[in-house]
Design an enzyme around this catalytic site. Structure first.
Site, PDB file in Angstrom:
ATOM      1  N   LYS A 122       0.842  -1.190   0.000  1.00  0.00           N
ATOM      2  CA  LYS A 122       0.000   0.000   0.000  1.00  0.00           C
ATOM      3  C   LYS A 122       0.879   1.243   0.000  1.00  0.00           C
ATOM      4  O   LYS A 122       1.932   1.271   0.646  1.00  0.00           O
ATOM      5  CB  LYS A 122      -0.910   0.036   1.237  1.00  0.00           C
ATOM      6  CG  LYS A 122      -1.760   1.301   1.346  1.00  0.00           C
ATOM      7  CD  LYS A 122      -2.605   1.316   2.610  1.00  0.00           C
ATOM      8  CE  LYS A 122      -3.400   2.613   2.713  1.00  0.00           C
ATOM      9  NZ  LYS A 122      -4.240   2.670   3.923  1.00  0.00           N
ATOM     10  N   GLU A 177      -9.402  11.694  12.727  1.00  0.00           N
ATOM     11  CA  GLU A 177      -8.673  10.493  13.155  1.00  0.00           C
ATOM     12  C   GLU A 177      -7.792  10.727  14.375  1.00  0.00           C
ATOM     13  O   GLU A 177      -6.831  11.500  14.336  1.00  0.00           O
ATOM     14  CB  GLU A 177      -7.819   9.955  12.007  1.00  0.00           C
ATOM     15  CG  GLU A 177      -7.103   8.665  12.337  1.00  0.00           C
ATOM     16  CD  GLU A 177      -6.469   7.999  11.129  1.00  0.00           C
ATOM     17  OE1 GLU A 177      -5.927   6.893  11.286  1.00  0.00           O
ATOM     18  OE2 GLU A 177      -6.516   8.590  10.040  1.00  0.00           O
TER      19      GLU A 177
END
Length: 446
Positions: A168, A242
């Protein structure tokens, strides 16, 4: 919350109105609101020079052991800030500010404030009474890089992913906004605070990179420098959904987000997108990679760790996210919130995996320095308690210029068109707070 050397204010609104662009640190979380004023000791870039033992431009050659050694030295430098503040007469100092994507970068904006005020979190109803006004007018917007260039970078990463070296990579792009008049940073902060009720709203004063030849910058020295260096204030501002990590006593909580979908104004379509996200094999895999990495980093530091088996959905005004809330109990009471944050950073949610290879890919593909974007923002007190959020949905503001940031996680199955659309959706948090059309990013390209 009440601490020695701090003041509990009457309300979060009171703190918001006391904010002063360029000199105040503002922080609002679901737990409380914080306003820090003045500077006792400021972090100097020269702190970082001794910590960097290898060339930071070649991340692929930096071993995990070398990186840990460098982070350990970085933490020691921050402890020096606390120690220096105590020596100058502050009994319970606190470090506030932001740390960049590369924690060893000289761009860390950290300092020990002179005063700190606290207030309870503001309920939803009073927030709605805050008047929302445009923070910028007559804006010209430039994509950097242009959408087509970003899509090509995504395709380049997908080739690397197919070769098996990477799992990723998070690729980012920016919008460069120029207002006809100076941006009203205070109004921008009000708008972010009003519209982002469940996340972490912040404003961090940014300093000139030129500092005096000393490793600790006192308040008096800093004021002298400001006369020559800070002709206009610079602010790093945003509303992150977050939480990286919070620590209170032995209790630890992290809330990684990974896997996203843009919201719709149509309720039925909005619900359909949320349900599709929760069922998406690609997004669930992306999320699982992040949760595994966060849990792996926390386990050596915790006596107990609770990790839910499945993610849940959280929402902001503009996005749906897959979310997992992780709870733990520290094994060592001496481990601070900042040490926990640096042990976690960077998570695959904002960098990729494997970390060093993902860093190298980011450096190769992104034509700009992330700076504080995808770093961390928050506070740590002398007892080790604190909160740190991931610096996303954010921008740098200086005079008439605003630089917005957004990124998307590239994994097997990603498409360049979808990732470009995801970054456009993520820009909306800051664009709406500025009072701009949320689709303004497509008006002009660089």
């Amino acid at each position: 919350m009440s601490k020695a050397g701090t003041v509990t204010a009457t309300s979060a609104i009171h703190l918001l109105e006391q904010y002063r662009d360029g000199t105040s640190f503002f922080w609002s979380s679901p737990q409380h609101t914080l306003l820090a004023q003045g500077e006792r000791i400021h972090w100097s870039p020269l702190h970082a020079e001794d910590a960097i033992q290898s060339d930071p431009s070649d991340y692929a050659d930096v071993t995990e052991h070398q990186h840990k050694e460098q982070i350990h030295l970085f933490i020691q430098r921050i402890q020096q800030l606390m120690d220096k503040a105590i020596q100058t007469g502050q009994p319970n100092p606190m470090v506030v500010g932001a740390i960049p994507f590369d924690p060893l970068d000289a761009a860390a904006e950290l300092y020990v404030p002179e005063t700190v005020q606290w207030a309870e979190p503001l309920p939803l109803e009073p927030r709605a009474l805050i008047q929302k006004l445009p923070a910028a007018v007559g804006c010209e917007v430039v994509e950097a890089p242009a959408g087509a260039v970003y899509e090509q970078s995504v395709d380049n990463v997908l080739v690397d992913l197919n070769q098996g070296d990477l799992h990723k990579v998070v690729l980012s792009r920016t919008l460069e906004v120029t207002s006809q008049t100076s941006v009203d940073t205070h109004q921008l902060l009000r708008n972010l605070f009003r519209d982002n009720t469940h996340g972490y709203t912040f404003a961090v004063p940014m300093r000139s990179i030129t500092q005096p030849k000393s490793t600790l910058t006192t308040n008096k020295q800093h004021k002298i420098n400001q006369q020559f260096e800070n002709k206009t204030s610079r602010t790093f501002i945003g509303a992150s959904p977050e939480l990286l990590v919070t620590r209170k006593g032995l209790k630890v909580r992290a809330n990684p987000l990974a896997g996203s979908a843009a919201r719709s104004e149509d309720p039925a379509e909005d619900r359909r997108r949320a349900e599709a996200l929760l069922a998406s094999a690609k997004d669930l895999h992306e999320h699982a990679v992040v949760i595994e990495a966060v849990a792996e980093a926390l386990r050596p530091l915790c006596r107990h760790l609770s990790v839910p088996a499945e993610p849940s959905l959280v929402q902001t005004r503009t996005m749906w996210h897959l979310s997992t809330e992780i709870h733990g109990e520290l094994a060592d009471a001496a481990t601070t919130s900042l040490e926990l944050a640096l042990a976690l950073h960077p998570t695959p949610a904002i960098c990729g995996t494997p970390v060093q290879a993902a860093r190298a890919a980011i450096k190769q593909q992104e034509p700009f320095d992330r700076g504080l974007f995808t770093g961390m923002v928050g506070w740590c007190d002398s007892e080790g308690d604190g909160e740190w959020a991931v610096t996303i949905r954010c921008a740098e503001v200086e005079g008439t210029a605003v630089k917005l940031f957004a990124g998307a996680g590239i994994v097997a199955g990603s498409t360049a068109e979808a990732e470009l659309a995801e970054t456009a959706a993520k820009f909306r948090t800051m664009l709406l707070a500025m009072g701009l059309d949320s689709n303004v990013s497509s008006k002009k390209e660089e």
